[in-house]
Design an enzyme around this catalytic site. Structure first.
Site, PDB file in Angstrom:
ATOM      1  N   LYS A 164       0.841  -1.074   0.152  1.00 40.12           N
ATOM      2  CA  LYS A 164      -0.069   0.053   0.197  1.00 40.12           C
ATOM      3  C   LYS A 164       0.866   1.059   0.103  1.00 40.12           C
ATOM      4  CE  LYS A 164      -3.772  -2.561   1.755  1.00 40.12           C
ATOM      5  NZ  LYS A 164      -4.653  -2.974   3.037  1.00 40.12           N
ATOM      6  N   GLN A 179      -4.814  -2.186   9.348  1.00 45.07           N
ATOM      7  CA  GLN A 179      -4.656  -3.607   8.807  1.00 45.07           C
ATOM      8  C   GLN A 179      -5.150  -4.500   9.715  1.00 45.07           C
ATOM      9  OE1 GLN A 179      -3.426  -3.950   5.266  1.00 45.07           O
ATOM     10  NE2 GLN A 179      -4.209  -5.993   5.811  1.00 45.07           N
ATOM     11  N   ASP A 221     -11.772   2.124   3.852  1.00 48.65           N
ATOM     12  CA  ASP A 221     -12.226   0.762   3.449  1.00 48.65           C
ATOM     13  C   ASP A 221     -13.867   0.765   3.557  1.00 48.65           C
ATOM     14  OD1 ASP A 221      -9.837  -0.727   2.772  1.00 48.65           O
ATOM     15  OD2 ASP A 221      -9.232  -0.488   5.226  1.00 48.65           O
TER      16      ASP A 221
END
Ligand code: NAD
Length: 284
Positions: free
Chosen positions: A49, A93, A116
């Site tokens: 990322k 994460q 997200d």
């Protein structure tokens, strides 16, 4: 023989367009990534990322915290990032250590920085079709179907798997695009009877070899989300028996090189979308 979707090249071309768009903004879009603990797979995802942010010309901040970090410390860190105007998107994460409530952490992220789309407010907005961003894997699959001009409207779409991050939002997205959606999961009685109805079959179960060619309708579009790592060889495989299903399907995604790169590209697209909203250059 099926058309094999090239997620890798498609993702590269999407990232190039994102980079061009980002270069014309008043400031760099910013992503903060929080990694807790030292799980090698999670570390690899966060590394990737960061690389994608650099390739797209984004600003990125990374926070590596020990597995022993307390929930309160992590919440404090998120509060400070929420208040940082250089950051447009925050990702934590997953999975987190068992001592930390993932739900509390996800709910602590400011909804407008929830890159997200896992925050309950954004999940609700997705149900109403009002969320500016969607979880990266479902939106990557939708972008791939669009790029290969696969219509969803009126198609029977079978989603195998109902996780909060892949299956559920994917089914919702297909429903919004006027697909007729069937969800399958561990309790589904006759999986093959369901999958054989699919014009578009999306599989995210995490069970290597789950989908054989007799479970697929001729000329179906088959999307394999799974990333199953063989513990002895280290090789990744999907849930679909690729070699036999590619002889029957109209289109199929490979593993690796299919959904994975698209997921990464969509994270960048989500950061860009949130950044434009924060800069007043887009409407919610
Ligand atoms: P999960 O374990 O949270 O959910 C799996 C789902 O599959 C559950 O709903 C379960 O009921 C269903 N399932 C399991 N076995 C089944 C069976 N035999 N028959 C029918 N349904 C069954 O997993 P997840 O987080 O959604 O991930 C699924 C897979 O996708 C994993 O392999 C994961 O590594 C992969 N993944 C890939 C990407 C990517 O970008 N390529 C992103 C996220 C997840």
């Amino acid at each position: 023989m099926a058309v094999i979707f090239d997620g890798k090249s498609l993702a590269e071309s999407i990232k190039r367009k994102i980079m061009e768009e980002a270069a014309n903004l008043p400031r760099k879009p910013g992503l903060a990534a929080i990694l807790v603990g030292d799980d090698p797979a999670s570390r690899l995802y966060v590394n990737n990322k960061e690389k994608d942010c650099a390739a797209c010309g984004f600003f990125s901040r990374r926070f590596d915290l020990p597995a022993t970090v307390s929930e309160e410390e992590l919440l404090g860190r998120i509060d400070r990032i929420n208040a940082n105007a250089a950051i447009d998107g925050i990702l934590v994460q997953l999975p987190l250590p068992a001592s930390i409530s993932e739900r509390r952490i996800v709910e602590a992220i400011a909804p407008e920085k929830d890159v997200d789309a896992f925050h309950p407010l954004n999940v609700g907005r997705m149900v109403y079709g009002e969320s500016p961003v969607w979880p990266c894997t479902p939106s990557g699959i939708a972008a791939m179907l669009d790029a290969y001009q696969i219509p969803i409207d009126g198609k029977v779409c079978v989603m195998v798997g109902r996780s909060d991050i892949v299956g559920k939002p994917m089914g919702l997205l297909l429903l919004q695009r006027n697909g007729t959606v069937i969800y399958c999961h561990r309790h589904t009685r006759d999986l093959a009877a369901m999958t054989r109805q699919a014009d578009i079959l999306i599989v995210a179960a995490g069970c290597p070899g789950l989908i054989t060619s007799d479970m697929v309708k001729a000329d179906a579009v088959v999307i394999d989300v799974a990333m199953n790592r063989d513990p002895t060889t280290g090789i990744f495989t999907g849930d679909v028996c690729f070699d036999e299903v590619k002889e029957k399907a109209a289109c199929i995604t490979p593993v690796p090189g299919g959904v994975g790169p698209m997921t990464r590209a969509m994270l960048m697209r989500n950061v860009l979308t949130l950044a434009k909203l924060h800069m007043g250059l887009a409407q919610p």
